[in-house]
Design a protein around this motif. Structure first.
Motif, PDB file in Angstrom:
ATOM      1  N   VAL A 152      37.029  -1.150  90.630  1.00 15.16           N
ATOM      2  CA  VAL A 152      38.153  -2.110  91.348  1.00 15.16           C
ATOM      3  C   VAL A 152      39.453  -1.394  90.485  1.00 15.16           C
ATOM      4  CG1 VAL A 152      36.838  -3.841  92.126  1.00 15.16           C
ATOM      5  CG2 VAL A 152      37.922  -3.868  89.683  1.00 15.16           C
ATOM      6  N   GLU A 153      39.661  -0.460  90.165  1.00 13.33           N
ATOM      7  CA  GLU A 153      40.930  -0.026  89.599  1.00 13.33           C
ATOM      8  C   GLU A 153      41.908   0.133  90.399  1.00 13.33           C
ATOM      9  OE1 GLU A 153      40.907   4.203  87.429  1.00 13.33           O
ATOM     10  OE2 GLU A 153      40.544   2.884  85.804  1.00 13.33           O
ATOM     11  N   ASN A 154      41.647   0.747  91.556  1.00 14.13           N
ATOM     12  CA  ASN A 154      42.747   1.000  92.451  1.00 14.13           C
ATOM     13  C   ASN A 154      43.289  -0.350  92.934  1.00 14.13           C
ATOM     14  OD1 ASN A 154      44.154   1.584  94.987  1.00 14.13           O
ATOM     15  ND2 ASN A 154      42.973   3.446  95.183  1.00 14.13           N
ATOM     16  N   GLU A 155      44.601  -0.340  92.870  1.00 14.44           N
ATOM     17  CA  GLU A 155      45.250  -1.713  93.392  1.00 14.44           C
ATOM     18  C   GLU A 155      45.025  -2.213  94.662  1.00 14.44           C
ATOM     19  OE1 GLU A 155      49.764  -1.259  93.953  1.00 14.44           O
ATOM     20  OE2 GLU A 155      49.350  -0.267  92.394  1.00 14.44           O
ATOM     21  N   SER A 156      44.740  -1.303  95.619  1.00 18.97           N
ATOM     22  CA  SER A 156      44.291  -1.469  96.908  1.00 18.97           C
ATOM     23  C   SER A 156      42.791  -1.742  97.141  1.00 18.97           C
ATOM     24  CB  SER A 156      44.965  -0.576  97.951  1.00 18.97           C
ATOM     25  OG  SER A 156      44.383   0.780  97.470  1.00 18.97           O
ATOM     26  N   SER A 157      41.944  -1.841  96.176  1.00 23.60           N
ATOM     27  CA  SER A 157      40.646  -1.919  96.169  1.00 23.60           C
ATOM     28  C   SER A 157      40.362  -3.295  96.980  1.00 23.60           C
ATOM     29  CB  SER A 157      40.036  -2.098  95.031  1.00 23.60           C
ATOM     30  OG  SER A 157      38.834  -2.695  94.814  1.00 23.60           O
ATOM     31  N   PRO A 158      39.548  -3.013  98.216  1.00 21.66           N
ATOM     32  CA  PRO A 158      39.013  -4.329  98.846  1.00 21.66           C
ATOM     33  C   PRO A 158      38.372  -5.186  98.211  1.00 21.66           C
ATOM     34  CG  PRO A 158      37.851  -2.135  99.781  1.00 21.66           C
ATOM     35  CD  PRO A 158      38.901  -1.815  98.859  1.00 21.66           C
ATOM     36  N   LEU A 159      37.441  -4.754  97.242  1.00 25.45           N
ATOM     37  CA  LEU A 159      36.876  -5.488  96.546  1.00 25.45           C
ATOM     38  C   LEU A 159      37.928  -6.777  95.512  1.00 25.45           C
ATOM     39  CD1 LEU A 159      33.773  -3.684  95.072  1.00 25.45           C
ATOM     40  CD2 LEU A 159      33.567  -5.600  96.452  1.00 25.45           C
ATOM     41  N   ARG A 160      38.650  -6.027  94.962  1.00 18.15           N
ATOM     42  CA  ARG A 160      39.614  -6.778  94.259  1.00 18.15           C
ATOM     43  C   ARG A 160      40.354  -7.871  95.072  1.00 18.15           C
ATOM     44  NH1 ARG A 160      43.832  -2.940  90.363  1.00 18.15           N
ATOM     45  NH2 ARG A 160      45.433  -4.558  89.719  1.00 18.15           N
ATOM     46  N   GLY A 161      40.629  -7.148  96.268  1.00 21.46           N
ATOM     47  CA  GLY A 161      41.437  -8.076  97.278  1.00 21.46           C
ATOM     48  C   GLY A 161      40.685  -9.378  97.510  1.00 21.46           C
ATOM     49  N   TRP A 162      39.432  -9.057  97.724  1.00 18.82           N
ATOM     50  CA  TRP A 162      38.843 -10.313  98.029  1.00 18.82           C
ATOM     51  C   TRP A 162      38.495 -11.215  97.026  1.00 18.82           C
ATOM     52  CZ3 TRP A 162      35.144  -6.048 100.341  1.00 18.82           C
ATOM     53  CH2 TRP A 162      35.435  -5.720 101.763  1.00 18.82           C
ATOM     54  N   PHE A 163      38.268 -10.947  95.780  1.00 15.59           N
ATOM     55  CA  PHE A 163      38.013 -11.833  94.661  1.00 15.59           C
ATOM     56  C   PHE A 163      39.446 -12.462  94.292  1.00 15.59           C
ATOM     57  CE2 PHE A 163      34.144  -9.644  93.814  1.00 15.59           C
ATOM     58  CZ  PHE A 163      33.462 -10.576  93.787  1.00 15.59           C
ATOM     59  N   GLN A 164      40.764 -11.714  94.537  1.00 21.74           N
ATOM     60  CA  GLN A 164      41.827 -12.272  94.097  1.00 21.74           C
ATOM     61  C   GLN A 164      42.595 -13.194  95.291  1.00 21.74           C
ATOM     62  OE1 GLN A 164      43.958  -8.736  92.527  1.00 21.74           O
ATOM     63  NE2 GLN A 164      43.220  -9.207  90.518  1.00 21.74           N
ATOM     64  N   ARG A 165      41.928 -12.939  96.287  1.00 19.19           N
ATOM     65  CA  ARG A 165      42.793 -13.521  97.864  1.00 19.19           C
ATOM     66  C   ARG A 165      43.036 -15.085  97.331  1.00 19.19           C
ATOM     67  NH1 ARG A 165      40.746 -11.019 102.651  1.00 19.19           N
ATOM     68  NH2 ARG A 165      42.453  -9.625 101.688  1.00 19.19           N
ATOM     69  N   LYS A 166      41.938 -15.843  96.829  1.00 15.44           N
ATOM     70  CA  LYS A 166      42.163 -17.238  96.524  1.00 15.44           C
ATOM     71  C   LYS A 166      42.755 -17.582  95.075  1.00 15.44           C
ATOM     72  CE  LYS A 166      38.655 -18.486  99.965  1.00 15.44           C
ATOM     73  NZ  LYS A 166      37.514 -18.919 100.263  1.00 15.44           N
ATOM     74  N   SER A 167      43.066 -16.759  94.531  1.00 15.11           N
ATOM     75  CA  SER A 167      43.604 -16.983  93.186  1.00 15.11           C
ATOM     76  C   SER A 167      45.065 -16.488  93.228  1.00 15.11           C
ATOM     77  CB  SER A 167      43.008 -16.366  92.050  1.00 15.11           C
ATOM     78  OG  SER A 167      43.136 -14.860  92.161  1.00 15.11           O
ATOM     79  N   ARG A 168      45.832 -16.901  92.208  1.00  9.93           N
ATOM     80  CA  ARG A 168      47.198 -16.717  92.034  1.00  9.93           C
ATOM     81  C   ARG A 168      47.429 -15.255  91.433  1.00  9.93           C
ATOM     82  NH1 ARG A 168      50.020 -21.227  88.932  1.00  9.93           N
ATOM     83  NH2 ARG A 168      47.980 -21.007  87.876  1.00  9.93           N
ATOM     84  N   SER A 169      46.462 -14.658  90.505  1.00 11.30           N
ATOM     85  CA  SER A 169      46.379 -13.572  89.893  1.00 11.30           C
ATOM     86  C   SER A 169      46.942 -12.336  90.654  1.00 11.30           C
ATOM     87  CB  SER A 169      45.213 -13.205  89.196  1.00 11.30           C
ATOM     88  OG  SER A 169      44.297 -12.959  90.082  1.00 11.30           O
TER      89      SER A 169
END
Lengths: 147, 333
Positions: free
Chosen positions: B249-266
Protein backbone atom coordinates in the motif's frame (compact mmCIF):
# COMPACT_ATOMS: atom_id res chain seq x y z
CA UNK A 1 1.18 -8.65 18.00
CA UNK A 2 0.96 -12.42 17.84
CA UNK A 3 2.01 -12.70 21.48
CA UNK A 4 -1.22 -11.30 22.73
CA UNK A 5 -2.45 -14.73 23.82
CA UNK A 6 -0.99 -14.06 27.25
CA UNK A 7 -3.41 -11.21 27.56
CA UNK A 8 -6.95 -12.33 28.33
CA UNK A 9 -8.61 -9.23 26.95
CA UNK A 10 -11.33 -9.99 24.39
CA UNK A 11 -9.41 -7.96 21.81
CA UNK A 12 -6.40 -10.23 22.25
CA UNK A 13 -8.47 -13.38 22.20
CA UNK A 14 -10.32 -12.39 19.05
CA UNK A 15 -7.00 -11.92 17.25
CA UNK A 16 -6.01 -15.47 18.05
CA UNK A 17 -9.46 -16.74 17.21
CA UNK A 18 -9.52 -14.97 13.87
CA UNK A 19 -6.07 -16.30 12.99
CA UNK A 20 -6.99 -19.88 13.81
CA UNK A 21 -10.30 -19.61 12.03
CA UNK A 22 -8.80 -18.22 8.84
CA UNK A 23 -6.05 -20.83 8.73
CA UNK A 24 -8.55 -23.62 9.19
CA UNK A 25 -10.87 -22.23 6.54
CA UNK A 26 -8.13 -21.51 4.07
CA UNK A 27 -6.71 -25.03 4.33
CA UNK A 28 -9.98 -26.46 3.13
CA UNK A 29 -10.59 -23.89 0.41
CA UNK A 30 -7.29 -24.13 -1.36
CA UNK A 31 -8.53 -25.85 -4.46
CA UNK A 32 -11.83 -24.09 -4.57
CA UNK A 33 -12.17 -22.04 -7.71
CA UNK A 34 -13.39 -18.78 -6.25
CA UNK A 35 -15.01 -16.15 -8.40
CA UNK A 36 -14.13 -17.16 -11.91
CA UNK A 37 -10.75 -18.30 -13.18
CA UNK A 38 -7.48 -17.63 -11.38
CA UNK A 39 -5.85 -14.25 -11.91
CA UNK A 40 -3.40 -14.05 -14.79
CA UNK A 41 0.24 -12.93 -14.58
CA UNK A 42 -0.58 -9.43 -15.72
CA UNK A 43 -3.28 -8.80 -13.10
CA UNK A 44 -1.18 -10.33 -10.32
CA UNK A 45 1.82 -8.19 -11.22
CA UNK A 46 -0.20 -4.98 -11.57
CA UNK A 47 -1.97 -5.54 -8.25
CA UNK A 48 1.25 -6.37 -6.43
CA UNK A 49 2.77 -3.10 -7.56
CA UNK A 50 -0.16 -1.28 -5.95
CA UNK A 51 -0.87 0.97 -8.91
CA UNK A 52 -4.43 -0.04 -9.73
CA UNK A 53 -7.36 2.28 -9.15
CA UNK A 54 -10.25 1.33 -6.86
CA UNK A 55 -12.37 0.34 -9.84
CA UNK A 56 -9.62 -1.85 -11.23
CA UNK A 57 -8.66 -3.37 -7.88
CA UNK A 58 -12.16 -4.16 -6.57
CA UNK A 59 -12.72 -7.40 -8.53
CA UNK A 60 -9.14 -8.48 -7.84
CA UNK A 61 -9.43 -7.91 -4.07
CA UNK A 62 -12.75 -9.73 -4.10
CA UNK A 63 -11.15 -12.68 -5.89
CA UNK A 64 -8.15 -12.73 -3.54
CA UNK A 65 -10.38 -12.76 -0.47
CA UNK A 66 -11.92 -16.00 -1.76
CA UNK A 67 -9.09 -17.71 -3.64
CA UNK A 68 -6.24 -18.91 -1.47
CA UNK A 69 -4.23 -20.05 -4.48
CA UNK A 70 -4.07 -16.60 -6.05
CA UNK A 71 -3.58 -15.01 -2.64
CA UNK A 72 -0.62 -17.26 -1.92
CA UNK A 73 0.93 -16.34 -5.26
CA UNK A 74 0.28 -12.66 -4.55
CA UNK A 75 1.93 -12.91 -1.13
CA UNK A 76 5.00 -14.50 -2.70
CA UNK A 77 5.14 -11.74 -5.31
CA UNK A 78 4.86 -9.05 -2.63
CA UNK A 79 7.86 -10.59 -0.85
CA UNK A 80 9.73 -10.73 -4.14
CA UNK A 81 8.82 -7.13 -4.93
CA UNK A 82 10.19 -6.02 -1.58
CA UNK A 83 13.35 -8.07 -2.02
CA UNK A 84 14.06 -6.28 -5.29
CA UNK A 85 12.78 -2.87 -4.27
CA UNK A 86 16.25 -1.41 -4.47
CA UNK A 87 17.08 -2.83 -7.89
CA UNK A 88 18.08 -0.01 -10.23
CA UNK A 89 15.69 0.83 -13.03
CA UNK A 90 16.79 -0.28 -16.48
CA UNK A 91 19.30 2.19 -17.83
CA UNK A 92 18.71 3.75 -21.24
CA UNK A 93 20.58 1.89 -23.92
CA UNK A 94 23.55 3.91 -25.09
CA UNK A 95 23.84 4.22 -28.83
CA UNK A 96 27.50 3.24 -28.63
CA UNK A 97 26.52 -0.06 -27.05
CA UNK A 98 24.54 -1.10 -30.08
CA UNK A 99 26.21 -3.91 -31.97
CA UNK A 100 26.96 -3.50 -35.64
CA UNK A 101 24.72 -6.43 -36.45
CA UNK A 102 21.89 -6.81 -33.98
CA UNK A 103 20.51 -9.87 -35.68
CA UNK A 104 23.76 -11.75 -35.08
CA UNK A 105 23.70 -10.97 -31.38
CA UNK A 106 20.07 -11.93 -30.99
CA UNK A 107 20.33 -15.02 -33.08
CA UNK A 108 23.25 -16.20 -31.00
CA UNK A 109 21.30 -15.59 -27.84
CA UNK A 110 18.12 -17.33 -28.90
CA UNK A 111 19.71 -20.12 -30.86
CA UNK A 112 21.35 -21.26 -27.63
CA UNK A 113 17.88 -21.73 -26.23
CA UNK A 114 16.16 -22.95 -29.34
CA UNK A 115 19.03 -25.00 -30.67
CA UNK A 116 18.39 -23.75 -34.21
CA UNK A 117 20.20 -21.75 -36.79
CA UNK A 118 20.14 -17.97 -36.84
CA UNK A 119 17.70 -17.91 -39.69
CA UNK A 120 15.20 -20.21 -38.04
CA UNK A 121 15.09 -18.10 -34.90
CA UNK A 122 13.82 -15.10 -36.77
CA UNK A 123 11.89 -17.01 -39.38
CA UNK A 124 8.69 -15.24 -38.34
CA UNK A 125 10.05 -11.90 -39.52
CA UNK A 126 8.78 -12.32 -43.03
CA UNK A 127 9.38 -8.73 -44.07
CA UNK A 128 13.05 -8.70 -43.26
CA UNK A 129 13.76 -12.28 -44.29
CA UNK A 130 11.27 -13.22 -47.02
CA UNK A 131 13.38 -16.17 -48.14
CA UNK A 132 12.57 -17.93 -44.90
CA UNK A 133 8.80 -17.63 -45.24
CA UNK A 134 8.34 -21.39 -45.53
CA UNK A 135 9.51 -21.85 -41.98
CA UNK A 136 7.04 -19.30 -40.65
CA UNK A 137 4.07 -21.63 -40.63
CA UNK A 138 5.92 -24.61 -39.21
CA UNK A 139 4.89 -25.22 -35.63
CA UNK A 140 7.70 -25.20 -33.12
CA UNK A 141 7.51 -28.31 -31.01
CA UNK A 142 8.57 -28.00 -27.38
CA UNK A 143 10.73 -31.10 -27.82
CA UNK A 144 12.81 -29.23 -30.36
CA UNK A 145 13.81 -26.75 -27.71
CA UNK A 146 15.61 -29.31 -25.64
CA UNK A 147 18.10 -30.40 -28.29
CA UNK B 1 -13.52 -9.91 -15.84
CA UNK B 2 -15.51 -9.01 -18.96
CA UNK B 3 -16.20 -11.61 -21.58
CA UNK B 4 -17.64 -9.46 -24.36
CA UNK B 5 -14.93 -8.30 -26.74
CA UNK B 6 -14.68 -4.54 -27.03
CA UNK B 7 -12.92 -2.57 -29.71
CA UNK B 8 -11.32 0.84 -29.89
CA UNK B 9 -14.59 2.04 -31.45
CA UNK B 10 -16.07 1.85 -27.94
CA UNK B 11 -13.67 4.56 -26.73
CA UNK B 12 -14.34 8.30 -26.77
CA UNK B 13 -12.68 10.76 -29.14
CA UNK B 14 -10.68 12.14 -26.21
CA UNK B 15 -9.42 8.68 -25.40
CA UNK B 16 -8.36 8.14 -29.01
CA UNK B 17 -6.55 11.44 -28.98
CA UNK B 18 -4.68 10.54 -25.83
CA UNK B 19 -3.67 7.14 -27.19
CA UNK B 20 -2.39 8.82 -30.34
CA UNK B 21 -0.25 11.15 -28.22
CA UNK B 22 1.18 8.28 -26.22
CA UNK B 23 1.91 6.37 -29.40
CA UNK B 24 3.68 9.35 -30.94
CA UNK B 25 5.91 9.69 -27.88
CA UNK B 26 6.77 5.98 -27.85
CA UNK B 27 7.45 6.05 -31.58
CA UNK B 28 9.78 8.97 -31.08
CA UNK B 29 11.63 7.15 -28.30
CA UNK B 30 11.95 3.91 -30.24
CA UNK B 31 11.54 4.54 -33.98
CA UNK B 32 13.09 1.19 -34.92
CA UNK B 33 10.66 -1.03 -33.08
CA UNK B 34 8.19 -1.26 -35.94
CA UNK B 35 5.05 -1.12 -33.77
CA UNK B 36 2.12 0.20 -35.79
CA UNK B 37 -0.42 2.64 -34.39
CA UNK B 38 -3.19 0.08 -34.86
CA UNK B 39 -1.27 -2.60 -33.00
CA UNK B 40 -0.61 -0.19 -30.12
CA UNK B 41 -4.21 1.00 -30.00
CA UNK B 42 -5.59 -2.55 -30.07
CA UNK B 43 -3.35 -3.50 -27.18
CA UNK B 44 -4.36 -0.49 -25.08
CA UNK B 45 -8.03 -1.12 -25.84
CA UNK B 46 -7.69 -4.66 -24.51
CA UNK B 47 -5.98 -3.28 -21.39
CA UNK B 48 -8.72 -0.70 -20.83
CA UNK B 49 -11.59 -3.16 -21.04
CA UNK B 50 -9.74 -5.85 -19.14
CA UNK B 51 -9.15 -3.60 -16.12
CA UNK B 52 -12.12 -1.25 -16.30
CA UNK B 53 -14.78 -3.41 -17.93
CA UNK B 54 -15.71 -5.59 -14.96
CA UNK B 55 -18.21 -3.03 -13.67
CA UNK B 56 -19.79 -2.04 -16.97
CA UNK B 57 -18.57 0.36 -19.62
CA UNK B 58 -15.91 2.68 -18.21
CA UNK B 59 -16.32 6.44 -18.09
CA UNK B 60 -14.03 8.46 -20.31
CA UNK B 61 -12.37 9.89 -17.18
CA UNK B 62 -11.56 6.41 -15.88
CA UNK B 63 -9.92 5.61 -19.19
CA UNK B 64 -7.92 8.86 -19.11
CA UNK B 65 -6.73 8.03 -15.63
CA UNK B 66 -5.62 4.58 -16.72
CA UNK B 67 -3.87 5.92 -19.80
CA UNK B 68 -1.89 8.44 -17.76
CA UNK B 69 -0.56 5.58 -15.64
CA UNK B 70 0.17 3.16 -18.44
CA UNK B 71 3.77 1.95 -18.71
CA UNK B 72 3.81 3.02 -22.32
CA UNK B 73 7.49 2.47 -23.14
CA UNK B 74 7.43 -0.97 -21.52
CA UNK B 75 4.31 -1.84 -23.50
CA UNK B 76 5.87 -0.55 -26.72
CA UNK B 77 8.94 -2.71 -26.13
CA UNK B 78 6.82 -5.76 -25.30
CA UNK B 79 4.70 -5.34 -28.43
CA UNK B 80 7.79 -4.99 -30.58
CA UNK B 81 9.30 -8.12 -29.03
CA UNK B 82 6.01 -9.99 -29.51
CA UNK B 83 6.17 -9.00 -33.18
CA UNK B 84 9.71 -10.35 -33.37
CA UNK B 85 11.47 -7.04 -33.87
CA UNK B 86 15.20 -7.72 -33.60
CA UNK B 87 16.16 -4.30 -32.31
CA UNK B 88 13.52 -4.59 -29.56
CA UNK B 89 14.76 -8.03 -28.54
CA UNK B 90 18.28 -6.73 -28.33
CA UNK B 91 17.19 -3.82 -26.15
CA UNK B 92 15.09 -6.08 -23.97
CA UNK B 93 18.04 -8.35 -23.46
CA UNK B 94 20.35 -5.43 -22.65
CA UNK B 95 17.92 -3.82 -20.22
CA UNK B 96 16.37 -6.79 -18.47
CA UNK B 97 18.45 -9.95 -18.76
CA UNK B 98 20.65 -9.27 -15.75
CA UNK B 99 17.55 -8.47 -13.70
CA UNK B 100 15.89 -11.71 -14.83
CA UNK B 101 19.01 -13.59 -13.78
CA UNK B 102 19.05 -11.95 -10.35
CA UNK B 103 15.40 -12.77 -9.71
CA UNK B 104 15.83 -16.37 -10.92
CA UNK B 105 18.90 -16.88 -8.72
CA UNK B 106 17.10 -15.38 -5.76
CA UNK B 107 14.23 -17.84 -6.15
CA UNK B 108 15.92 -20.99 -7.42
CA UNK B 109 17.71 -23.46 -5.20
CA UNK B 110 20.54 -24.10 -7.63
CA UNK B 111 22.33 -22.27 -10.41
CA UNK B 112 21.23 -24.99 -12.81
CA UNK B 113 17.58 -24.38 -11.90
CA UNK B 114 18.04 -20.64 -12.29
CA UNK B 115 19.57 -21.03 -15.73
CA UNK B 116 16.89 -23.48 -16.78
CA UNK B 117 14.18 -21.05 -15.73
CA UNK B 118 15.77 -18.15 -17.57
CA UNK B 119 16.00 -20.23 -20.72
CA UNK B 120 12.40 -21.36 -20.28
CA UNK B 121 11.22 -17.78 -19.79
CA UNK B 122 13.00 -16.65 -22.96
CA UNK B 123 11.34 -19.49 -24.84
CA UNK B 124 7.93 -18.46 -23.50
CA UNK B 125 8.57 -14.82 -24.27
CA UNK B 126 9.49 -15.67 -27.82
CA UNK B 127 6.58 -18.08 -28.15
CA UNK B 128 6.43 -21.62 -29.44
CA UNK B 129 2.78 -21.96 -30.37
CA UNK B 130 1.58 -21.05 -33.83
CA UNK B 131 -2.06 -19.98 -34.06
CA UNK B 132 -3.54 -19.11 -37.45
CA UNK B 133 -0.05 -18.96 -38.89
CA UNK B 134 1.14 -16.48 -36.25
CA UNK B 135 3.56 -17.20 -33.45
CA UNK B 136 2.04 -16.39 -30.07
CA UNK B 137 4.51 -14.65 -27.80
CA UNK B 138 4.07 -14.43 -24.05
CA UNK B 139 4.82 -10.73 -24.44
CA UNK B 140 1.41 -10.31 -26.01
CA UNK B 141 -0.20 -10.92 -22.59
CA UNK B 142 1.58 -7.96 -21.01
CA UNK B 143 -0.85 -5.05 -20.74
CA UNK B 144 1.37 -2.19 -19.63
CA UNK B 145 -0.76 -1.70 -16.51
CA UNK B 146 2.13 -2.62 -14.24
CA UNK B 147 5.84 -2.35 -14.93
CA UNK B 148 7.48 -4.80 -17.31
CA UNK B 149 9.84 -5.85 -14.53
CA UNK B 150 6.97 -6.61 -12.16
CA UNK B 151 5.39 -8.72 -14.88
CA UNK B 152 8.68 -10.50 -15.57
CA UNK B 153 9.03 -11.33 -11.87
CA UNK B 154 5.61 -12.98 -11.99
CA UNK B 155 6.50 -14.96 -15.12
CA UNK B 156 9.73 -16.18 -13.50
CA UNK B 157 7.95 -17.13 -10.27
CA UNK B 158 5.42 -19.21 -12.21
CA UNK B 159 8.12 -20.84 -14.31
CA UNK B 160 9.94 -21.88 -11.16
CA UNK B 161 6.74 -23.36 -9.73
CA UNK B 162 6.27 -25.28 -12.98
CA UNK B 163 9.87 -26.47 -12.82
CA UNK B 164 9.35 -27.57 -9.23
CA UNK B 165 6.18 -29.43 -10.16
CA UNK B 166 7.85 -31.15 -13.09
CA UNK B 167 10.79 -32.25 -10.96
CA UNK B 168 8.38 -33.68 -8.39
CA UNK B 169 6.51 -35.69 -10.97
CA UNK B 170 3.61 -33.25 -11.20
CA UNK B 171 2.75 -33.05 -7.52
CA UNK B 172 -0.61 -31.56 -6.82
CA UNK B 173 -0.99 -27.98 -5.73
CA UNK B 174 -2.20 -29.32 -2.37
CA UNK B 175 1.08 -31.10 -1.82
CA UNK B 176 3.04 -28.11 -2.94
CA UNK B 177 1.38 -25.78 -0.52
CA UNK B 178 1.86 -28.34 2.24
CA UNK B 179 5.53 -27.51 1.84
CA UNK B 180 5.23 -23.78 1.49
CA UNK B 181 2.73 -22.54 3.98
CA UNK B 182 -0.98 -23.03 4.14
CA UNK B 183 -0.80 -26.79 4.40
CA UNK B 184 1.46 -26.45 7.42
CA UNK B 185 -1.30 -24.62 9.23
CA UNK B 186 -3.70 -27.39 8.30
CA UNK B 187 -1.35 -30.04 9.70
CA UNK B 188 -0.85 -28.26 13.00
CA UNK B 189 -4.57 -28.30 13.67
CA UNK B 190 -4.79 -32.02 13.30
CA UNK B 191 -1.90 -32.71 15.66
CA UNK B 192 -2.97 -30.70 18.66
CA UNK B 193 -4.64 -32.77 21.36
CA UNK B 194 -7.23 -31.32 23.72
CA UNK B 195 -6.06 -30.61 27.25
CA UNK B 196 -7.34 -32.19 30.44
CA UNK B 197 -9.33 -29.12 31.39
CA UNK B 198 -11.47 -29.56 28.30
CA UNK B 199 -12.45 -33.05 29.30
CA UNK B 200 -14.03 -31.68 32.46
CA UNK B 201 -16.54 -29.67 30.54
CA UNK B 202 -20.00 -30.91 30.13
CA UNK B 203 -20.38 -32.46 26.71
CA UNK B 204 -23.68 -30.85 25.85
CA UNK B 205 -22.59 -27.39 26.96
CA UNK B 206 -19.44 -27.69 24.96
CA UNK B 207 -21.31 -28.67 21.82
CA UNK B 208 -23.70 -25.79 22.29
CA UNK B 209 -20.92 -23.28 22.73
CA UNK B 210 -18.94 -24.74 19.85
CA UNK B 211 -21.83 -24.53 17.47
CA UNK B 212 -22.56 -20.98 18.52
CA UNK B 213 -18.91 -19.94 18.30
CA UNK B 214 -18.33 -21.38 14.84
CA UNK B 215 -21.55 -19.95 13.52
CA UNK B 216 -21.00 -16.51 15.08
CA UNK B 217 -17.41 -16.32 13.92
CA UNK B 218 -18.27 -17.43 10.39
CA UNK B 219 -21.05 -14.87 10.28
CA UNK B 220 -18.78 -12.11 11.61
CA UNK B 221 -16.06 -12.88 9.08
CA UNK B 222 -18.57 -13.00 6.25
CA UNK B 223 -19.77 -9.54 7.23
CA UNK B 224 -16.35 -7.98 6.72
CA UNK B 225 -15.59 -6.12 3.54
CA UNK B 226 -13.28 -7.80 1.05
CA UNK B 227 -10.30 -5.55 1.78
CA UNK B 228 -10.61 -6.29 5.51
CA UNK B 229 -10.75 -10.03 4.85
CA UNK B 230 -7.76 -9.77 2.55
CA UNK B 231 -5.68 -7.93 5.13
CA UNK B 232 -6.46 -10.54 7.80
CA UNK B 233 -5.74 -13.38 5.38
CA UNK B 234 -2.45 -11.89 4.23
CA UNK B 235 -1.35 -11.49 7.84
CA UNK B 236 -2.61 -14.70 9.43
CA UNK B 237 -2.66 -17.24 6.60
CA UNK B 238 -0.02 -16.09 4.15
CA UNK B 239 2.18 -14.81 6.98
CA UNK B 240 3.02 -11.51 5.31
CA UNK B 241 4.93 -9.27 7.68
CA UNK B 242 3.64 -5.80 8.51
CA UNK B 243 6.37 -4.19 6.41
CA UNK B 244 5.47 -6.42 3.46
CA UNK B 245 1.84 -5.35 3.66
CA UNK B 246 3.02 -1.76 4.02
CA UNK B 247 4.94 -2.20 0.77
CA UNK B 248 1.74 -3.24 -1.01
CA UNK B 249 0.00 0.00 0.00
CA UNK B 250 3.05 2.23 -0.39
CA UNK B 251 1.58 4.05 -3.37
CA UNK B 252 -0.46 6.97 -2.05
CA UNK B 253 -3.27 6.19 -4.50
CA UNK B 254 -3.40 2.54 -3.43
CA UNK B 255 -7.07 1.49 -3.27
CA UNK B 256 -6.45 -0.70 -0.21
CA UNK B 257 -4.99 2.30 1.54
CA UNK B 258 -7.95 4.41 0.49
CA UNK B 259 -10.50 1.90 1.75
CA UNK B 260 -8.87 1.61 5.16
CA UNK B 261 -8.34 5.33 5.55
CA UNK B 262 -11.69 6.41 4.17
CA UNK B 263 -13.39 6.53 7.54
CA UNK B 264 -10.43 7.84 9.45
CA UNK B 265 -8.97 11.31 9.55
CA UNK B 266 -5.45 10.16 8.72
CA UNK B 267 -5.86 10.41 4.95
CA UNK B 268 -7.11 13.97 5.17
CA UNK B 269 -4.36 14.96 7.55
CA UNK B 270 -1.57 13.29 5.65
CA UNK B 271 -2.81 11.94 2.31
CA UNK B 272 0.63 11.32 0.88
CA UNK B 273 2.20 10.18 4.15
CA UNK B 274 4.28 7.05 4.25
CA UNK B 275 2.53 3.95 5.53
CA UNK B 276 4.42 2.55 8.49
CA UNK B 277 4.13 -0.88 10.04
CA UNK B 278 2.26 0.69 12.95
CA UNK B 279 -0.42 1.87 10.51
CA UNK B 280 -0.95 -1.65 9.23
CA UNK B 281 -1.17 -2.81 12.83
CA UNK B 282 -3.88 -0.23 13.50
CA UNK B 283 -5.82 -1.44 10.46
CA UNK B 284 -5.57 -5.00 11.77
CA UNK B 285 -6.74 -3.90 15.21
CA UNK B 286 -9.71 -2.14 13.67
CA UNK B 287 -10.59 -5.29 11.78
CA UNK B 288 -10.33 -7.39 14.97
CA UNK B 289 -12.58 -4.91 16.72
CA UNK B 290 -15.13 -5.22 13.92
CA UNK B 291 -15.04 -9.01 14.10
CA UNK B 292 -15.37 -8.93 17.88
CA UNK B 293 -18.32 -6.61 17.74
CA UNK B 294 -20.09 -8.69 15.10
CA UNK B 295 -19.18 -11.91 16.92
CA UNK B 296 -20.66 -10.66 20.22
CA UNK B 297 -23.80 -9.38 18.52
CA UNK B 298 -24.36 -12.72 16.87
CA UNK B 299 -23.89 -14.63 20.13
CA UNK B 300 -26.21 -12.40 22.11
CA UNK B 301 -28.87 -11.92 19.48
CA UNK B 302 -28.97 -15.23 17.68
CA UNK B 303 -27.92 -17.57 20.51
CA UNK B 304 -29.29 -15.48 23.41
CA UNK B 305 -26.08 -15.64 25.43
CA UNK B 306 -25.50 -13.20 28.28
CA UNK B 307 -22.47 -10.88 28.19
CA UNK B 308 -20.52 -12.91 30.77
CA UNK B 309 -21.27 -16.10 28.82
CA UNK B 310 -19.97 -14.45 25.68
CA UNK B 311 -16.67 -13.64 27.40
CA UNK B 312 -16.33 -17.21 28.68
CA UNK B 313 -17.25 -18.53 25.27
CA UNK B 314 -14.61 -16.38 23.61
CA UNK B 315 -11.87 -17.54 25.97
CA UNK B 316 -12.74 -21.19 25.63
CA UNK B 317 -13.08 -20.92 21.88
CA UNK B 318 -9.61 -19.46 21.55
CA UNK B 319 -8.18 -22.40 23.41
CA UNK B 320 -10.36 -25.03 21.82
CA UNK B 321 -9.72 -23.88 18.26
CA UNK B 322 -6.32 -25.54 18.41
CA UNK B 323 -8.06 -28.90 18.76
CA UNK B 324 -9.01 -30.98 15.77
CA UNK B 325 -12.69 -31.27 16.67
CA UNK B 326 -13.54 -27.66 16.14
CA UNK B 327 -11.36 -27.57 13.05
CA UNK B 328 -13.51 -30.26 11.48
CA UNK B 329 -16.56 -28.11 12.22
CA UNK B 330 -14.90 -25.16 10.52
CA UNK B 331 -14.19 -27.31 7.49
CA UNK B 332 -17.78 -28.31 7.25
CA UNK B 333 -19.14 -24.88 8.04
Amino acid sequence: MKNLEKNNAPEAMIESLVGQFLKARSGTEFNRSAKGPHLDHDSLAAFTEGNLSEREARPIVSHLADCSFCRHVTAELIRLDLAFADAPAPAPIAAAAEPSKISEVLSGLLSRIFGTSDGAVFAHNAESKPEEADEKDAPVEPEDLKD
Amino acid sequence: MPTEAKTSADLSAENHEMIDLIYARCQENAPNFGVTADCFKDSLTRTIFKYLGAEGDPESGDVDSLLTQIQADDLFLALACANGNERAWWEFDQAHRSYLERVARHLAKTEVDAQEVIDQVYVELYGTKIVDGERVSKFSTYSGRGSLRGWLRTVIWHSLVDLHRASHDEVSLDEMTENVGEGMAHASFAETAPGGEDEMMDHLARERYRKATVSALASAMASLEDHEKLLLLFYHVDNLKLREIARLVENESSPLRGWFQRKSRSRDENPSGRIHESTIMRWLEKSYARVLSLFKSELTEKFSLKPDEVEICLGLATKDLSGSDLFSQLSAG
